[in-house]
Design a protein around this motif. Structure first.
Motif, short mmCIF file in Angstrom:
data_model
loop_
_atom_site.label_atom_id
_atom_site.label_comp_id
_atom_site.label_asym_id
_atom_site.label_seq_id
_atom_site.Cartn_x
_atom_site.Cartn_y
_atom_site.Cartn_z
N GLU A 7 0.83 -1.20 0.00
CA GLU A 7 0.00 0.00 0.00
C GLU A 7 0.87 1.26 0.00
O GLU A 7 0.56 2.24 -0.68
CB GLU A 7 -0.93 0.00 1.21
N ARG A 11 0.84 4.15 -2.95
CA ARG A 11 0.68 5.57 -2.68
C ARG A 11 1.85 6.38 -3.24
O ARG A 11 1.66 7.47 -3.78
CB ARG A 11 0.52 5.80 -1.17
N LEU A 61 2.00 9.82 4.41
CA LEU A 61 1.42 9.20 3.21
C LEU A 61 -0.10 9.17 3.30
O LEU A 61 -0.80 9.40 2.31
CB LEU A 61 1.97 7.78 3.03
N SER A 62 -0.63 8.87 4.47
CA SER A 62 -2.08 8.80 4.65
C SER A 62 -2.73 10.16 4.43
O SER A 62 -3.87 10.25 3.96
CB SER A 62 -2.42 8.30 6.06
N VAL A 67 -3.97 10.80 -3.82
CA VAL A 67 -3.43 9.45 -3.77
C VAL A 67 -4.45 8.47 -4.33
O VAL A 67 -5.58 8.41 -3.87
CB VAL A 67 -3.06 9.06 -2.32
#
Length: 226
Positions: A7, A11, A61-62, A67
């Motif tokens: 994941e 991303r 990243l979140s 994204v």
């Protein structure tokens, strides 16, 4: 395979970082380490050991904008044939492209197969074997983006010969192209930016945003894709 790492890789790809030929495979490697390190640098993260993935990096990243959850579908299709050679793997490659790759320049057929398979509603150009015909495909975009169809001249800018493939990264002087008929196989190669005729993007897929970060890649330079 590490699903969390996969994941993270997805991303990073969506944000324009180069994960190399393997893409989001869920396995660590030098491309992933380099991409994570560059992302941390771009975000100004204070990381004791750059390239490692911890809470700060995951949080950044979140929270990143734009994204996408998965790799672009036509790039995923292209990677399925990565490494296939027109002689060594002729049977499998010819079946996928539905032509005899030993007889023609087949980079356009490779691009067409990947796009048509991934985006069945996408309007396709006539005579896909003519590389420069891909300048009529989809929308024009003004800068390199992951997944863009890049069209190049070959032999001479004012001639009729060309080359076409998918952008998967770039550096100061070259585009990183996932394409067919590069050293007679499907590969990722560096193609000089001064050979570029234009970038195209499918009409049935949202236009990309943002700027694609420059990256380095361990790949050969291709100058004649005949």
């Amino acid at each position: 395979m590490d699903k969390t790492l996969q994941e993270v890789q997805r991303r990073l790809i969506a944000l324009g970082y180069n994960l190399g030929p393997a893409g989001a495979d869920g396995y660590p490697g030098r491309f992933t380490t380099a991409a994570v390190t560059q992302f941390q640098k771009d975000k100004g993260l204070a990381i004791q050991f750059p390239g490692t993935i911890g809470p700060k990096t995951l949080a950044a990243l979140s929270g990143s904008e734009n994204v996408k959850p998965v790799e672009l579908p036509w790039i995923a299709e292209a990677r399925k044939l990565l490494g296939l050679h027109e002689v060594k793997d002729a049977k499998k490659l010819d079946k996928a492209l539905r032509l005899d790759t030993s007889e023609i320049a087949w980079c356009g057929a490779f691009v067409g197969m990947c796009v048509a398979t991934a985006l069945p509603s996408e309007p396709m150009i006539a005579n896909q074997l003519g590389s420069r015909n891909w300048l009529k495909f989809g929308h024009t975009i003004g800068s390199p983006q992951i997944g863009a169809v890049a069209v190049f001249w070959r032999g001479g800018k004012d001639g009729w010969q060309g080359h076409v493939g998918f952008v998967v990264g770039h550096d100061k002087t070259h585009l990183h192209i996932l394409g067919g008929n590069q050293s007679d196989k499907v590969s990722v190669a560096r193609v000089a930016k001064d050979r570029l005729l234009g970038y195209r993007w499918p009409t049935s897929y949202p236009l990309p945003t943002g700027t694609l970060a420059m990256t380095t890649i361990n790949a050969s330079i291709t100058t004649n894709e005949a």
